[in-house]
Design a protein around this motif. Structure first.
Motif, PDB file in Angstrom:
ATOM      1  N   LEU A 174       0.811  -1.141   0.062  1.00 49.47           N
ATOM      2  CA  LEU A 174       0.004   0.034  -0.032  1.00 49.47           C
ATOM      3  C   LEU A 174       0.973   1.597   0.081  1.00 49.47           C
ATOM      4  CD1 LEU A 174      -3.059  -0.466   2.239  1.00 49.47           C
ATOM      5  CD2 LEU A 174      -3.044   0.382  -0.086  1.00 49.47           C
ATOM      6  N   ALA A 175       1.883   1.450   0.847  1.00 46.21           N
ATOM      7  CA  ALA A 175       2.770   2.261   0.839  1.00 46.21           C
ATOM      8  C   ALA A 175       3.443   2.778  -0.439  1.00 46.21           C
ATOM      9  CB  ALA A 175       3.950   2.149   1.845  1.00 46.21           C
TER      10      ALA A 175
ATOM     11  N   GLY B 240       0.819   4.037  -2.873  1.00 43.02           N
ATOM     12  CA  GLY B 240       0.956   5.406  -2.558  1.00 43.02           C
ATOM     13  C   GLY B 240       1.930   6.462  -3.182  1.00 43.02           C
ATOM     14  N   GLU B 241       3.264   5.852  -3.159  1.00 38.31           N
ATOM     15  CA  GLU B 241       4.352   6.613  -3.708  1.00 38.31           C
ATOM     16  C   GLU B 241       4.195   6.872  -5.288  1.00 38.31           C
ATOM     17  OE1 GLU B 241       7.620   4.436  -2.638  1.00 38.31           O
ATOM     18  OE2 GLU B 241       7.538   4.661  -0.495  1.00 38.31           O
TER      19      GLU B 241
ATOM     20  N   ASP C 200       1.559   6.484  -6.870  1.00 39.30           N
ATOM     21  CA  ASP C 200       0.078   7.226  -7.192  1.00 39.30           C
ATOM     22  C   ASP C 200      -0.372   6.926  -8.779  1.00 39.30           C
ATOM     23  OD1 ASP C 200      -2.111   9.022  -6.808  1.00 39.30           O
ATOM     24  OD2 ASP C 200      -0.984  10.857  -7.447  1.00 39.30           O
TER      25      ASP C 200
ATOM     26  N   LEU D 246      -7.633   1.051  -2.185  1.00 38.41           N
ATOM     27  CA  LEU D 246      -7.313   2.046  -3.354  1.00 38.41           C
ATOM     28  C   LEU D 246      -8.711   2.530  -4.071  1.00 38.41           C
ATOM     29  CD1 LEU D 246      -4.747  -0.148  -5.170  1.00 38.41           C
ATOM     30  CD2 LEU D 246      -4.258   1.891  -3.709  1.00 38.41           C
TER      31      LEU D 246
END
Length: 192
Positions: free
Chosen positions: A38-39, A42-43, A45, A71
């Motif tokens: 998930l991280a 997120g980076e 995007d 998401l």
């Protein structure tokens, strides 16, 4: 368009990359590690996420469904085998396209397009539902405020609504905001 490809197998990820090679103005990011997924997403995007899971265990599949729920993006998930329970779980997790035994370069672009289209359609439905729920809640608050005015001041329903509308115009607020203030004040006075 930014596309995240999630696959623990670099060989399978290359099939997806090959299928996306002809898309202009496209940035591809391959994620092969499940840890911190998930991280990492997120980076990146991404605009869309393509997950190739091969033949995942139930635990791995559930882990990816958790990622899918978090998401708010179109997601296409590729698996080698599936069952009804996994399909239902994927839809509930927000997967836009769940493809069983369909990983080939020529199918990637249509699946990507389908995932985006289904995601956008579902997002519009969710927005419409949220808007309808909001309007219904406002209507209920206005009705409650009218009842409070009718009971406390002995007004008929049309006059109570006219009072709400007049207060809203005088204060430059929406009727729903005035109604909410009346209901809140009524509750604070111990009249709930």
């Amino acid at each position: 368009m930014r596309i995240a490809i999630i696959d623990e197998s670099a060989a399978r990820a290359s099939i997806i990359r090959e299928g996306l090679a002809m898309i202009d103005d496209c940035e591809l990011f391959v994620v092969t590690e499940r840890r911190g997924l998930l991280a990492r997403i997120g980076e990146i995007d991404p605009d869309i996420v393509l997950m190739d899971l091969g033949n995942p265990s139930r635990d791995v599949l559930e882990e990816y469904f958790i990622v899918s729920r978090a998401l708010q993006r179109p997601i296409a998930m590729f698996v080698d085998e599936s069952d009804d329970e996994s399909i239902v779980a994927s839809v509930e997790a927000g997967v836009s396209s769940y493809v069983v035994d369909g990983l080939s370069p020529g199918r990637i672009r249509p699946i990507l397009d389908l995932a985006v289209t289904r995601f956008n359609a579902f997002s519009r439905l969710q927005q419409d539902l949220a808007e309808a729920k909001g309007k219904l809640a406002e209507r209920e608050t206005i009705d409650r405020a009218k009842r409070i005015l009718m009971d406390s001041r002995g007004l008929p329903e049309p006059k109570a609504y006219a009072e709400l509308r007049k207060a809203a115009m005088n204060q430059g607020k929406r009727i729903a905001d005035i109604a909410e203030a009346i209901v809140t004040a009524h509750n604070l006075m111990g009249n709930a």
